[in-house]
Design an enzyme around this catalytic site. Structure first.
Site, PDB file in Angstrom:
ATOM      1  N   SER A 194       0.837  -1.212   0.000  1.00 19.24           N
ATOM      2  CA  SER A 194       0.000   0.000   0.000  1.00 19.24           C
ATOM      3  C   SER A 194       0.871   1.261   0.000  1.00 19.24           C
ATOM      4  O   SER A 194       0.472   2.287  -0.554  1.00 19.24           O
ATOM      5  CB  SER A 194      -0.984  -0.004   1.168  1.00 19.24           C
ATOM      6  OG  SER A 194      -0.352   0.262   2.387  1.00 19.24           O
ATOM      7  N   HIS A 198       9.421   3.791   8.748  1.00 15.64           N
ATOM      8  CA  HIS A 198       9.275   2.871   9.875  1.00 15.64           C
ATOM      9  C   HIS A 198       8.010   3.234  10.665  1.00 15.64           C
ATOM     10  O   HIS A 198       7.784   4.421  10.943  1.00 15.64           O
ATOM     11  CB  HIS A 198      10.515   2.976  10.774  1.00 15.64           C
ATOM     12  CG  HIS A 198      10.480   2.043  11.942  1.00 15.64           C
ATOM     13  ND1 HIS A 198      10.692   0.683  11.806  1.00 15.64           N
ATOM     14  CD2 HIS A 198      10.252   2.262  13.262  1.00 15.64           C
ATOM     15  CE1 HIS A 198      10.591   0.115  13.000  1.00 15.64           C
ATOM     16  NE2 HIS A 198      10.329   1.041  13.897  1.00 15.64           N
ATOM     17  N   ASP A 238      17.214   0.659  11.509  1.00 16.84           N
ATOM     18  CA  ASP A 238      16.331   1.725  12.013  1.00 16.84           C
ATOM     19  C   ASP A 238      17.056   2.775  12.852  1.00 16.84           C
ATOM     20  O   ASP A 238      16.470   3.367  13.774  1.00 16.84           O
ATOM     21  CB  ASP A 238      15.161   1.123  12.829  1.00 16.84           C
ATOM     22  CG  ASP A 238      14.268   0.225  11.978  1.00 16.84           C
ATOM     23  OD1 ASP A 238      14.154   0.479  10.771  1.00 16.84           O
ATOM     24  OD2 ASP A 238      13.693  -0.743  12.524  1.00 16.84           O
ATOM     25  N   ILE A 284      16.724  -7.782   6.229  1.00 17.53           N
ATOM     26  CA  ILE A 284      17.770  -6.815   6.598  1.00 17.53           C
ATOM     27  C   ILE A 284      18.919  -6.986   5.603  1.00 17.53           C
ATOM     28  O   ILE A 284      19.425  -8.096   5.416  1.00 17.53           O
ATOM     29  CB  ILE A 284      18.255  -7.074   8.038  1.00 17.53           C
ATOM     30  CG1 ILE A 284      17.117  -6.783   9.025  1.00 17.53           C
ATOM     31  CG2 ILE A 284      19.486  -6.235   8.358  1.00 17.53           C
ATOM     32  CD1 ILE A 284      17.395  -7.226  10.444  1.00 17.53           C
TER      33      ILE A 284
HETATM   34  C1  GRF Z   1       4.769   0.075   6.592  1.00 10.03           C
HETATM   35  O1  GRF Z   1       4.135   0.369   7.815  1.00 10.03           O
HETATM   36  C2  GRF Z   1       6.243   0.248   6.711  1.00 10.03           C
HETATM   37  O2  GRF Z   1       6.624   1.268   7.570  1.00 10.03           O
HETATM   38  C3  GRF Z   1       6.651  -1.069   7.294  1.00 10.03           C
HETATM   39  O3  GRF Z   1       5.881  -1.997   6.577  1.00 10.03           O
HETATM   40  C4  GRF Z   1       4.642  -1.404   6.234  1.00 10.03           C
HETATM   41  C5  GRF Z   1       4.400  -1.642   4.768  1.00 10.03           C
HETATM   42  O4  GRF Z   1       3.048  -1.551   4.455  1.00 10.03           O
HETATM   43  N1  GRF Z   1       8.074  -1.257   7.249  1.00 10.03           N
HETATM   44  P1  GRF Z   1       2.483  -1.962   3.021  1.00 10.03           P
HETATM   45  O5  GRF Z   1       2.909  -3.389   2.738  1.00 10.03           O
HETATM   46  O6  GRF Z   1       3.037  -1.016   2.009  1.00 10.03           O
HETATM   47  O7  GRF Z   1       0.992  -1.833   3.166  1.00 10.03           O
END
Ligand code: GRF
Length: 187
Positions: free
Chosen positions: A12, A104, A140, A87
């Site tokens: 998303s 993050h 992070d 990672i």
């Molecule tokens: C986000 O909250 C990002 O910060 C985290 O994974 C999620 C990804 O969401 N690392 P999506 O798969 O793009 O909906």
């Protein structure tokens, strides 16, 4: 600037990046996922570099070298991680020094790691949010580019809080990347 996006999941955030008009030249994933399908539906090149092992013997640098190879193949200038769950090792930070970005789902430096939303809820924080930062070999912990807070409610579940955070990520991350890619510099 040619941007390469790394995904592992529902994509998303990737969708928001695509809709913002960022010049995404390739989407790379470590597993088959909806994010890859989204990229394909927009006619964006994809690379599946499947992570075969989750054991201790996982060769992180070797895997990272494959990712770097594909990023170079697509002449990527800026890398944006968007829910990428592997990672990566030193080679990507050497090849794209200061040019690997991440979003993050917590207010760093609190709640680093893959379970940030669950950990935030368990700690009973009343404010959470998202952090856009430059990724470095320390997970992070790289320089923070932008942050925005969201409230945490009594009745929140990990899913409801994460969705509230992602609503912000879908706006803040594209904004940061557009600023960088149009300005031609990261900081
Ligand atoms: C986000 O909250 C990002 O910060 C985290 O994974 C999620 C990804 O969401 N690392 P999506 O798969 O793009 O909906």
């Amino acid at each position: 600037m040619r941007v390469g996006v790394l995904v592992s999941g529902s994509g998303s955030i990737l969708s928001a990046l695509i809709k913002s008009g960022i010049n995404i030249c390739v989407v790379i994933s470590d597993r088959p996922c909806v994010g890859l399908d989204i990229a394909t539906s927009y006619g964006i090149a994809t690379e599946l570099i499947e992570r075969k092992s989750y054991d201790r013997d996982f060769d992180r640098n070797n895997y990272t070298n494959h990712v770097v190879e594909k990023l170079h193949l697509h002449q990527v200038e800026l890398v944006a991680m968007a829910g990428f769950m592997t990672i990566l090792g030193e080679p990507i930070f050497e090849a794209f020094s200061g040019k690997v970005l991440n979003t993050h789902p917590a207010l760093l430096p609190s709640f680093k790691g893959a379970h940030a939303v669950e950990a935030s809820l368990a700690a009973g924080v009343k404010l959470s949010g998202c952090t856009v930062h430059i990724a470095t070999p320390q997970v992070d912990a790289g320089p923070i580019l932008a942050q925005e807070a969201v409230p945490v409610f009594e009745q929140d579940t990990p899913a409801s809080l994460h969705e509230r955070i992602k609503e912000v990520e879908r706006r803040l991350y594209p904004k940061c990347i557009l600023e960088i890619s149009q300005g031609g510099h990261v900081l």
